[in-house]
Design an enzyme around this catalytic site. Structure first.
Site, short mmCIF file in Angstrom:
data_model
loop_
_atom_site.label_atom_id
_atom_site.label_comp_id
_atom_site.label_asym_id
_atom_site.label_seq_id
_atom_site.Cartn_x
_atom_site.Cartn_y
_atom_site.Cartn_z
CB CYS A 13 38.79 40.36 68.16
SG CYS A 13 38.40 38.48 68.11
CD GLN B 86 35.31 31.63 52.53
OE1 GLN B 86 35.71 32.53 53.43
NE2 GLN B 86 35.17 32.05 51.33
CD GLU C 261 42.88 30.43 42.89
OE1 GLU C 261 41.73 31.07 43.43
OE2 GLU C 261 43.85 30.64 43.31
CG ASP D 51 34.74 34.82 46.83
OD1 ASP D 51 34.99 35.94 47.29
OD2 ASP D 51 34.80 33.94 47.36
CB CYS E 213 36.66 40.08 51.57
SG CYS E 213 38.15 40.01 50.52
N1 SAH Z 1 35.79 31.48 46.14
C1 SAH Z 1 36.89 30.68 46.76
C2 SAH Z 1 38.14 31.29 47.23
C3 SAH Z 1 38.03 33.12 47.40
S1 SAH Z 1 39.44 33.90 47.81
C4 SAH Z 1 36.22 30.22 48.27
O1 SAH Z 1 34.98 30.62 48.65
O2 SAH Z 1 36.78 29.29 48.92
C5 SAH Z 1 40.16 34.64 46.21
C6 SAH Z 1 40.88 33.77 45.48
O3 SAH Z 1 41.37 34.38 44.30
C7 SAH Z 1 42.19 33.17 46.34
O4 SAH Z 1 41.99 31.79 45.93
C8 SAH Z 1 43.32 33.63 45.29
O5 SAH Z 1 44.24 32.84 44.97
C9 SAH Z 1 42.77 33.99 44.10
N2 SAH Z 1 43.41 35.04 43.18
C10 SAH Z 1 43.91 36.26 43.55
N3 SAH Z 1 44.23 36.90 42.14
C11 SAH Z 1 43.70 36.31 41.33
C12 SAH Z 1 43.80 36.75 39.71
N4 SAH Z 1 44.16 37.51 39.47
N5 SAH Z 1 43.12 35.63 39.08
C13 SAH Z 1 42.51 34.50 39.55
N6 SAH Z 1 42.46 34.32 40.87
C14 SAH Z 1 42.82 34.74 41.81
#
Ligand code: SAH
Length: 457
Positions: free
Chosen positions: A86, A287, A337, A385, A412
């Site tokens: 934290c 998450q 993904e 995301d 993020c």
């Molecule tokens: N939307 C999901 C996870 C987001 S985290 C949720 O809410 O749970 C971001 C994700 O992007 C991770 O799972 C990671 O493996 C993936 N990632 C990273 N680089 C990537 C790329 N170049 N193409 C596709 N996915 C990717």
């Protein structure tokens, strides 16, 4: 700019702290020159010693708080100053939220050139005990077991038996393993010479069912007195879904190894989001803040404004949670993904929830999205995301080429968000809403959901 900094190294200066950096350090100005002062908070007047000097900013060591900010509070956690987990426990929660809103607003302007309103951060009514996952390193010092966290920038384990942002069941799981080790005399891992057995305990707890998965990460396969270990953990922890041994023989920082043995029960917990169930195993991505995940996904759903006729793309979909969350309101959802195991989980999650209009593609968005476009896929809504580094330009280009009505960007990292929004803004989209959601209270992490709409020409 270009002129000499108004401070020198080792100089002690007095300054007023006005804001927070994205790493949670206090930021103030001295003669217009920016100083970062770790440990200070907005509203403090401090005395600080300059320890490193760059062209446009300096870092300074907090020497004295001359007048404390009215937003200063006593940290809930006694280890707050040593632990890297934290960064903001010494700042009152409402002020944390206000500062995160300012960080998003200023970053969008500075990096993206976007002077647009940012909504107040959606925070938690009760911002404690929110983490559903704990990863606790084990070690020993002078024969005594240590379990807690690595001290900031080191691998020295600091003992901690209660983490105020952790689900209490995860704390109890760690305590149960600690007791089991003391009882059985099983050796803990020693990083220095790669000897000993127990390296980490991973605990994941479901908010919906209250069940906990306990993962014992071991250096080596041979785990003596397994039955006793299982018995002790079960007697000290209610609602154990399963106890798993994960074998990690490798040196280095990776927590989990490739092989798993279920010692008791099943190797996953079941979590609920809305009316959907998800299986979460040791390795699955999910998450960490279950309550705020629902807040985040509900915002995504609101921005998606689905009628049932749309094709939705969910880029960087992880285990398909957003795709599935939106699937019942869409004609079809398509998740992309890069990690194949996550895609396998996504397909399994679709099956468990009897969702038949979701498809998932393993591959990097950079290649997979253009390939799907060439096959004739079209999107009405695109959700992205991405990880901290944001979207690759090829992905942004592929998104705008598809001309969806709406783009929902979940980020993020405000800096890469600003960069990517700028690019999308130059290619036919306008930012309609910017809504930060506090996924990680008391840390400096900032999560933001952005709605963009296509500008009709
Ligand atoms: N939307 C999901 C996870 C987001 S985290 C949720 O809410 O749970 C971001 C994700 O992007 C991770 O799972 C990671 O493996 C993936 N990632 C990273 N680089 C990537 C790329 N170049 N193409 C596709 N996915 C990717």
């Amino acid at each position: 700019m270009g002129s000499k900094p108004p401070v020198r190294k080792n100089q002690e200066i007095q300054l007023h702290i006005e804001g927070l950096s994205h790493e949670g350090e206090g930021v103030g100005r001295f003669d217009g020159f920016t100083l970062f002062v770790p440990g200070s908070v907005p509203g403090d007047t401090v005395s600080a010693r300059v320890i490193s000097l760059q062209k446009t900013y300096a870092r300074a060591l907090l020497m004295e708080i001359i007048r404390p900010s009215t937003h200063r509070v006593i940290p809930e956690c006694a280890s707050h100053h040593e632990c890297g987990g934290c960064q903001l426990q010494h700042l009152a929660y409402p002020e944390q939220l206000r500062q995160k809103q300012i960080i998003v607003k200023e970053t969008l302007l500075r990096i993206g050139g976007l002077d647009i309103p940012v909504l107040p951060v959606l925070g938690m009514p009760e911002p404690w005990r929110y983490r559903n996952k704990a990863q606790v390193p084990f070690g020993s010092e002078g024969g005594a077991i240590k379990a807690g966290f690595f001290a900031r920038r080191s691998h020295t384990i600091v003992d901690l038996d209660r983490c105020p942002i952790q689900h209490p069941a995860n704390d109890r799981a760690v305590a149960a393993v600690r007791f089991a080790l003391a009882t059985t005399g099983l050796p803990v891992y020693n990083e220095a010479d790669h000897s000993g057995l127990l390296r980490y305990v991973l605990a994941r707890t479901s908010l919906a069912t209250g069940e906990t998965l306990v993962v014992l990460v071991t250096n080596g396969r041979n785990l003596p007195r397994k039955e006793t270990l299982v018995e002790i953990i079960r007697s000290r922890l209610a609602n154990v879904a399963g106890i798993v041994q994960n074998i990690n023989n490798r040196r280095g920082n990776a927590i989990l190894g490739p092989e798993e043995i279920t010692l008791y029960g099943r190797p996953y917990i079941t979590e609920q989001l809305g009316d959907l169930s998800f299986r979460i195993s040791a390795r699955s991505f999910f998450q960490v803040n279950t309550i705020q995940t629902k807040v985040l996904y509900d915002k995504v759903a609101e921005y998606a404004a689905l009628t049932g006729r749309e094709t939705v793309f969910d880029l960087y979909c992880g285990t398909g949670t957003i795709s599935l969350y939106l699937s019942r309101r869409a004609h079809r959802v398509v998740g992309v993904e890069s990690i194949p195991e996550a895609i396998a989980d996504a397909k399994e999650n679709a099956r468990i929830n009897q969702i038949f209009n979701a498809e998932f593609h393993a591959g990097r968005a950079e290649e997979t999205l253009p390939a799907l476009c060439r096959k004739g896929y079209r999107a009405d809504v695109v959700v992205a995301d991405p990880p901290r580094k944001g979207c690759d330009p090829t992905v942004l280009k592929a998104i705008t080429n598809m001309q969806p009505d709406r783009i929902i960007y979940v980020s993020c990292n405000p800096a890469t968000l600003a960069r990517d929004l700028k690019s999308l803004t130059q290619n036919g989209y306008i930012t309609t809403s910017v809504q930060p959601v506090d996924m990680f209270p008391h840390t400096s992490h900032v999560e933001t959901v952005v709605l963009m709409s296509r500008v009709d020409k």
